[in-house]
Scaffold this motif. Structure first.
Motif, short mmCIF file in Angstrom:
data_model
loop_
_atom_site.label_atom_id
_atom_site.label_comp_id
_atom_site.label_asym_id
_atom_site.label_seq_id
_atom_site.Cartn_x
_atom_site.Cartn_y
_atom_site.Cartn_z
N GLY A 86 7.71 5.12 -0.24
CA GLY A 86 6.43 4.65 0.30
C GLY A 86 6.48 3.19 0.72
O GLY A 86 5.89 2.80 1.73
N GLY B 292 5.85 2.10 4.45
CA GLY B 292 4.74 1.18 4.69
C GLY B 292 5.18 -0.09 5.39
O GLY B 292 4.47 -0.62 6.24
N GLY C 208 9.02 7.79 -5.31
CA GLY C 208 7.88 7.76 -4.40
C GLY C 208 7.50 6.35 -4.01
O GLY C 208 7.17 6.08 -2.85
N ALA C 209 7.57 5.42 -4.96
CA ALA C 209 7.26 4.02 -4.65
C ALA C 209 8.28 3.43 -3.69
O ALA C 209 7.91 2.69 -2.76
N ALA D 102 2.39 1.71 -3.54
CA ALA D 102 1.39 2.17 -4.51
C ALA D 102 1.04 3.65 -4.28
O ALA D 102 1.00 4.45 -5.22
N THR D 103 0.84 4.00 -3.03
CA THR D 103 0.52 5.39 -2.71
C THR D 103 1.69 6.31 -3.02
O THR D 103 1.50 7.39 -3.59
N GLY D 104 2.90 5.88 -2.69
CA GLY D 104 4.08 6.68 -2.98
C GLY D 104 4.29 6.88 -4.46
O GLY D 104 4.69 7.96 -4.91
N VAL E 177 0.84 -1.20 0.00
CA VAL E 177 0.00 0.00 0.00
C VAL E 177 0.87 1.25 0.00
O VAL E 177 0.60 2.22 -0.71
N GLY E 178 1.95 1.24 0.77
CA GLY E 178 2.86 2.39 0.80
C GLY E 178 3.52 2.63 -0.54
O GLY E 178 3.66 3.78 -0.99
N VAL F 196 1.95 6.93 -6.80
CA VAL F 196 0.94 7.88 -7.29
C VAL F 196 1.31 9.30 -6.89
O VAL F 196 1.30 10.22 -7.72
N VAL F 197 1.65 9.50 -5.63
CA VAL F 197 1.99 10.85 -5.16
C VAL F 197 3.26 11.36 -5.86
O VAL F 197 3.30 12.50 -6.30
#
Length: 83
Positions: free
Chosen positions: A52, A56, A48-49, A29-31, A26-27, A33-34
């Motif tokens: 993140g 995470g 970012g991935a 994926a969110t990283g 999850v971290g 995207v951000v």
């Protein structure tokens, strides 16, 4: 309909993971995207991935230890202790 099937597949694939693996996934994926949105390029999404994913995994590892929490002392050092 395709989006709903994709979301269901991702959710089911994370259900079999440990808390650390879920947190890393999850971290990451969110990283991604951000990072991609913030920089507008693939390099930013990759950084970012990575960031993140590590964050995470650290957060998820605490979930594997019930009753344990992360704390910071007055010098900014992190440690794990009972909640």
């Amino acid at each position: 309909m395709k989006k709903m099937i994709l979301i269901a597949c991702i959710g089911l694939s994370l259900a079999a993971c440990t808390a650390t693996e879920r947190g890393a996934g999850v971290g990451a994926a969110t990283g991604a995207v951000v990072g991609g949105v913030a920089t507008g390029n693939v390099r930013g999404a990759a950084v970012g991935a990575a960031v993140g994913g590590v964050a995470g995994a650290l957060i998820g590892s605490v979930e594997d230890q019930p009753g344990q929490c992360y704390y910071r002392d007055r010098y900014g050092r992190r440690y794990i202790d009972r909640c």
